[in-house]
Design a protein around this motif. Structure first.
Motif, PDB file in Angstrom:
ATOM      1  N   ARG A  16       0.805  -1.224   0.000  1.00 36.95           N
ATOM      2  CA  ARG A  16       0.000   0.000   0.000  1.00 36.95           C
ATOM      3  C   ARG A  16       0.836   1.271   0.000  1.00 36.95           C
ATOM      4  O   ARG A  16       0.384   2.303  -0.493  1.00 36.95           O
ATOM      5  N   ASN A  17       2.062   1.226   0.560  1.00 35.67           N
ATOM      6  CA  ASN A  17       2.863   2.449   0.620  1.00 35.67           C
ATOM      7  C   ASN A  17       4.299   2.273   0.148  1.00 35.67           C
ATOM      8  O   ASN A  17       5.101   3.200   0.219  1.00 35.67           O
ATOM      9  N   LEU A  18       4.650   1.076  -0.327  1.00 34.51           N
ATOM     10  CA  LEU A  18       5.977   0.745  -0.874  1.00 34.51           C
ATOM     11  C   LEU A  18       7.094   0.890   0.149  1.00 34.51           C
ATOM     12  O   LEU A  18       8.273   0.951  -0.216  1.00 34.51           O
ATOM     13  N   PRO A  47      -3.923  -7.833  -9.122  1.00 29.66           N
ATOM     14  CA  PRO A  47      -3.703  -6.401  -8.891  1.00 29.66           C
ATOM     15  C   PRO A  47      -4.461  -5.922  -7.662  1.00 29.66           C
ATOM     16  O   PRO A  47      -5.612  -6.302  -7.437  1.00 29.66           O
ATOM     17  N   ARG A  48      -3.820  -5.103  -6.838  1.00 28.02           N
ATOM     18  CA  ARG A  48      -4.438  -4.629  -5.596  1.00 28.02           C
ATOM     19  C   ARG A  48      -5.693  -3.821  -5.850  1.00 28.02           C
ATOM     20  O   ARG A  48      -6.628  -3.843  -5.062  1.00 28.02           O
ATOM     21  N   ASP A  49      -5.714  -3.050  -6.963  1.00 26.98           N
ATOM     22  CA  ASP A  49      -6.827  -2.132  -7.173  1.00 26.98           C
ATOM     23  C   ASP A  49      -7.991  -2.778  -7.906  1.00 26.98           C
ATOM     24  O   ASP A  49      -8.958  -2.100  -8.249  1.00 26.98           O
ATOM     25  N   ALA A  50      -7.936  -4.087  -8.158  1.00 27.72           N
ATOM     26  CA  ALA A  50      -8.994  -4.762  -8.897  1.00 27.72           C
ATOM     27  C   ALA A  50      -9.972  -5.438  -7.937  1.00 27.72           C
ATOM     28  O   ALA A  50      -9.573  -6.006  -6.929  1.00 27.72           O
ATOM     29  N   ILE A  51     -11.244  -5.393  -8.289  1.00 23.03           N
ATOM     30  CA  ILE A  51     -12.269  -6.107  -7.548  1.00 23.03           C
ATOM     31  C   ILE A  51     -12.692  -7.364  -8.301  1.00 23.03           C
ATOM     32  O   ILE A  51     -12.853  -8.440  -7.725  1.00 23.03           O
ATOM     33  N   TYR A  86      -6.795  -6.938 -16.776  1.00 19.67           N
ATOM     34  CA  TYR A  86      -8.133  -6.586 -16.291  1.00 19.67           C
ATOM     35  C   TYR A  86      -9.111  -6.782 -17.462  1.00 19.67           C
ATOM     36  O   TYR A  86      -8.973  -6.143 -18.504  1.00 19.67           O
ATOM     37  N   ALA A  87     -10.103  -7.653 -17.287  1.00 17.81           N
ATOM     38  CA  ALA A  87     -11.024  -7.970 -18.375  1.00 17.81           C
ATOM     39  C   ALA A  87     -12.302  -7.150 -18.349  1.00 17.81           C
ATOM     40  O   ALA A  87     -13.157  -7.341 -19.214  1.00 17.81           O
ATOM     41  N   GLY A  88     -12.440  -6.235 -17.403  1.00 15.58           N
ATOM     42  CA  GLY A  88     -13.643  -5.408 -17.390  1.00 15.58           C
ATOM     43  C   GLY A  88     -13.843  -4.708 -16.069  1.00 15.58           C
ATOM     44  O   GLY A  88     -13.271  -5.090 -15.045  1.00 15.58           O
ATOM     45  N   ALA A  89     -14.648  -3.636 -16.094  1.00 14.25           N
ATOM     46  CA  ALA A  89     -14.952  -2.844 -14.898  1.00 14.25           C
ATOM     47  C   ALA A  89     -13.678  -2.495 -14.129  1.00 14.25           C
ATOM     48  O   ALA A  89     -13.607  -2.627 -12.914  1.00 14.25           O
ATOM     49  N   PHE A  90     -12.665  -2.033 -14.868  1.00 11.97           N
ATOM     50  CA  PHE A  90     -11.359  -1.756 -14.267  1.00 11.97           C
ATOM     51  C   PHE A  90     -11.336  -0.392 -13.590  1.00 11.97           C
ATOM     52  O   PHE A  90     -12.219   0.450 -13.814  1.00 11.97           O
ATOM     53  N   PRO A  91     -10.313  -0.120 -12.756  1.00 15.03           N
ATOM     54  CA  PRO A  91     -10.293   1.100 -11.940  1.00 15.03           C
ATOM     55  C   PRO A  91     -10.178   2.378 -12.768  1.00 15.03           C
ATOM     56  O   PRO A  91      -9.815   2.361 -13.952  1.00 15.03           O
ATOM     57  N   THR A 146     -10.743   3.733  -1.818  1.00 21.37           N
ATOM     58  CA  THR A 146     -10.991   2.362  -1.369  1.00 21.37           C
ATOM     59  C   THR A 146     -11.038   2.340   0.149  1.00 21.37           C
ATOM     60  O   THR A 146     -10.143   2.874   0.810  1.00 21.37           O
ATOM     61  N   TYR A 147     -12.095   1.731   0.668  1.00 21.07           N
ATOM     62  CA  TYR A 147     -12.239   1.620   2.123  1.00 21.07           C
ATOM     63  C   TYR A 147     -12.446   0.160   2.496  1.00 21.07           C
ATOM     64  O   TYR A 147     -13.244  -0.552   1.891  1.00 21.07           O
ATOM     65  N   GLU A 148     -11.693  -0.277   3.519  1.00 21.85           N
ATOM     66  CA  GLU A 148     -11.776  -1.649   4.016  1.00 21.85           C
ATOM     67  C   GLU A 148     -12.543  -1.667   5.342  1.00 21.85           C
ATOM     68  O   GLU A 148     -12.154  -0.984   6.299  1.00 21.85           O
ATOM     69  N   PHE A 149     -13.621  -2.438   5.370  1.00 25.09           N
ATOM     70  CA  PHE A 149     -14.270  -2.770   6.626  1.00 25.09           C
ATOM     71  C   PHE A 149     -13.780  -4.170   6.984  1.00 25.09           C
ATOM     72  O   PHE A 149     -14.281  -5.160   6.423  1.00 25.09           O
ATOM     73  N   PRO A 150     -12.768  -4.295   7.842  1.00 22.66           N
ATOM     74  CA  PRO A 150     -12.072  -5.573   8.028  1.00 22.66           C
ATOM     75  C   PRO A 150     -13.014  -6.731   8.322  1.00 22.66           C
ATOM     76  O   PRO A 150     -13.847  -6.667   9.230  1.00 22.66           O
TER      77      PRO A 150
END
Length: 786
Positions: free
Chosen positions: A30-32, A118-122, A212-217, A468-472
């Motif tokens: 997340r922050n390298l 990829p981190r940013d993919a759902i 990414y095959a669709g609905a990408f960021p 992006t928000y994480e609800f753990p």
């Protein structure tokens, strides 16, 4: 040939230990930031290392072979890496990024998997490393052909590596190489599309790709369907080393090594070799191409790193009498010569523990030249001399606001120059008696000369934000908004993106996403007629829902369903009229609409010890609206059923006494290249691919005009070509010696020689010929690392 090479490189190298190293860096994804104290463990050797204060680790003196690694750090989800290859006298360098475990105080042990994404993919995203690319049967170490194993990707024809996603069209995939946008990374590139026969980029410089095959960021834009993000590896920082190879993409060499204590380079050069081998035979239509590629990595300081990339490629071919390899694009006689220049600089900056960025400046230019002519006498009737240049400045920031909240934002500005000089001679359509070419009875129509003299400069601009928000343990929510502006057609757009992932236990995720994706008209469409300046950008609305299940740490199952709506697709004006013989003046209209929907299943077993496999299936329907009538019809790439099965098994003989005795024999190097002779490691892989029949419109022959036309009274694409299927076989053999490592491969495409029909050629005399895809195509190659 192979036996001579192997005797030279392996003789007298058998008395030493074959050992190499594994090293690299481990950072927070997340922050390298480096993760000091992380452990790297090799399961089979019961050995490991711990990262230092800069996140660096090194495990030395590892016997050559393939290994599985487990990486752990307190408070982070473990990472597993499978099939990490160690070569003699080399350091295999890894870049590991770990995800923080946001659920505090949980009693259940969190286990890593061998799958990355990829981190940013759902949804609809997959990652592949170089070894997966290299080993894929029938794909000839081509990064675009490899992703065709995914259920969302259809292949166009065997002759081209175009990526066609979820019922869409060619040219809808965004290519990025180390943050540099590339319109079409291929030799003999199809203008306005994204494919070609041979990829320009050297796959041996690739570290991994994200697809990414669709609905990408929202950080990705100006493409309607998909994204391929190519990340190159850095050159070696510890020693000079090289590689020589020969295969389908040509013969070439790769060199890498340190420039200074804080910089390294990697450089490759490749050239086609078919013209060397068969020029003396008098055969024509031999493709000639070469390319060079380089990368310089310079660590300016602990927080800033500079990456310089450059690629140059050139290709040419002369075809007379037609060809079935695809280079002629349907023309019988042509000369073509193209070149491509890609250059860029990217600075990676870690500003703090919460903020990092990538800033890129790049120049990409494509030069096309085509002549089409009649024989005898070389009567040239079509010329395309065009240049397309993009100068891009862009930046992407990631801000870790707190433990659960991440914000991405950025933008870009692209300067364009489009220069076209196109001439298509005037043509006369005669009438004939009973179709006899010697009995002209009159003139049906005279088509004027088609001329394009186009030289325009313009720009594109974009800004975006993604949160992006994480609800753990509950859900992960991601939303974005992108704004694009294209100066040439004065078009601006807002593109919303939304995704949600809900954990259903420790091994299962329920995912859903929506995205609107705009794409500007291709440059050759805009140049075709002045009125095309008023074309709007087409767009797709994409809805995806799915479930992802990690059955085991090395087995993953994904099931997804999608709906994809196309609006404002540019189509030729001639396709909106009922007159099949109307003159085409290059005008396009935003008259196209389509809808695609389907379900996809993807099951993968990663290679850990012996066995690997993929089962990929999709069923989809892709329907477009006929602008003549308003009726729906099967769109051009509506295959319906697509199935891919891949299976590989690896044999290891390096620890067998009888094999070591054989390997030390004087005669071994002469015969070791034979496919089923033992090797340190042998992997045998099979791939079966099936696609339902592609739809087409059957034309009607008019003997009085000696022309085939599409009858205006007929519906479109009511016929289908026979179903496509083929079986590919690949054998990889790896040999390790003290100062070198070499890999021999054998690829047999279309093993049982299926006659897969790509299209029909409708001749002036009323006859019809089949245009076939690859028949049985045996390919062999060798890569020597030193």
């Amino acid at each position: 040939m192979f036996s001579s090479i192997l005797m030279i490189v392996s003789f007298s190298m058998l008395l030493h230990q074959n050992e190499g190293n594994i090293g690299g860096t481990i950072t927070d994804s997340r922050n390298l930031q480096p993760l000091p104290g992380a452990t790297v463990y090799i399961e089979s050797l019961d050995r490991g290392a711990v990262t230092d204060n800069e996140g660096f680790f090194l495990i030395q003196n590892i016997p050559a072979g393939s290994y599985n690694l487990i990486i752990r750090f307190i408070g982070y989800t473990p990472v597993n890496r499978g099939n990490v290859v160690v070569a003699p006298n080399r350091t295999t360098t890894l870049e590991i990024r770990m995800n923080m475990d946001l659920i505090e105080g949980q009693a259940v042990e969190v286990r890593g998997t061998y799958f990355e994404r990829p981190r940013d993919a759902i949804v609809s995203a997959n990652s592949m490393d170089f070894e997966e690319i290299r080993r894929s049967p029938g794909d000839l170490v081509d990064i675009q052909r490899v992703v065709q194993a995914l259920p969302s990707v259809a292949s166009g024809s065997d002759q081209f590596n175009e990526i066609i996603v979820r019922g869409g069209n060619p040219g809808e995939n965004l290519f990025l190489m180390d943050h540099i946008e590339i319109p079409n990374p291929n030799h003999f590139a199809v203008q306005g599309a994204g494919g070609g026969p041979i990829n320009l980029l050297n796959s041996y410089m690739v570290r991994e790709i994200d697809f990414y095959a669709g609905a990408f960021p929202a950080r990705y834009g100006d493409k309607a369907s998909s994204v391929m993000n190519i990340r190159l590896r850095n050159g070696s920082f510890d020693r000079f080393q090289g590689e020589a190879s020969i295969g389908m993409a040509g013969a070439g060499a790769l060199l890498e090594g340190p420039v200074s204590s804080n910089s390294s380079f990697i450089f490759s050069a490749r050239r086609s070799y078919l013209d060397w081998i068969i020029a003396a035979t008098g055969l024509t239509a031999v493709p000639n191409y070469y390319n060079t590629q380089g990368k310089l990595t310079y660590n300016l300081n602990q927080s800033h790193t500079l990456f310089l990339n450059g690629v140059f490629g050139s290709d040419r071919i002369n075809i007379e009498g037609g060809d079935e390899a695809g280079y002629g694009r349907g023309a019988e006689n042509l000369d073509t010569q193209n070149s491509q220049i890609i250059s860029g600089a990217t600075i990676r900056s870690v500003w703090s523990e919460q903020l990092f960025s990538f800033t890129t400046a790049s120049v990409v230019q494509n030069n096309y030249y085509v002549e089409v002519y009649d024989t005898p006498g070389r009567d040239v009737f079509f010329v395309n001399d065009s240049k397309e240049r993009e100068i891009t400045f862009k930046t992407d920031f990631t801000w870790l606001v707190n433990r659960n909240l991440e914000l991405g934002f950025g933008g870009g500005h692209k300067l364009l120059n489009m220069k076209y000089d196109i001439t298509n001679d005037a043509d006369t359509l005669y009438t004939y008696q009973d179709g006899n070419p010697d009995l002209i009875t009159g003139i049906y129509d005279i088509y004027p000369e088609y001329r394009v003299a186009f030289d325009e400069s313009s720009f594109k601009s974009a800004i975006y934000s993604q949160i992006t928000y994480e609800f753990p343990g509950i859900l992960r929510l991601s939303g974005g908004l992108r704004y694009d502006y294209f100066d040439y057609n004065n078009f601006n757009s807002l593109s919303p993106r939304l995704g949600i992932a809900i954990p259903a236990g420790s091994k299962t995720n329920l995912n859903a996403a929506y995205g609107r994706h705009f794409q500007s008209p291709s440059y050759n469409e805009l140049a075709a007629n002045d009125v095309n300046r008023f074309l709007r950008n087409k767009y797709t609305d994409q809805y995806v829902v799915g479930v992802e299940r990690h059955i085991r740490e090395d087995i993953k199952l994904t099931l997804e369903a999608f709906i994809k709506d196309y609006v404002d697709v540019p189509i030729r004006k001639t396709l909106t009229t009922n007159d099949p013989l109307v003159f085409d003046d290059g005008t396009f209209l935003n008259a196209g609409k389509a809808n695609s929907k389907g379900v996809e299943l993807f099951l993968q077993k990663k290679l850990l010890n012996r066995f690997s496999g993929i089962a990929s299936y999709s069923y989809s329907e892709s329907m477009a609206t006929d602008p003549r009538t308003g009726d729906t019809y099967n769109w051009d790439f509506d295959y319906r059923h697509m199935l891919t099965l891949i299976s590989g098994y690896r044999f290891g003989f390096e620890h067998k006494d009888w094999y070591q005795s054989m390997k030390s024999s004087w005669w071994f190097s002469m015969f070791s290249w034979i496919p089923f002779m033992p090797a340190d490691e042998i992997e045998i892989s099979l791939k079966f691919r099936y696609l339902g029949g592609r739809p087409y419109t059957a034309p009607v022959y008019m003997p009085n005009l000696r022309r085939w036309i599409v009858d205006e009274s007929l519906s479109l694409n009511t016929e289908r070509y026979p179903a496509y299927h083929r079986l590919d076989l690949r054998i990889d053999k790896r040999f390790a010696y003290p100062k070198m490592n070499y890999v021999i491969f054998f690829d047999i495409v279309n093993l049982y020689n299926r006659n897969n029909i790509w299209s029909f050629q409708y001749n002036d005399d009323g006859t019809v010929d089949r245009i076939l895809q690859f028949n049985t195509l045996p390919v062999a190659g060798i890569s020597i690392e030193f």
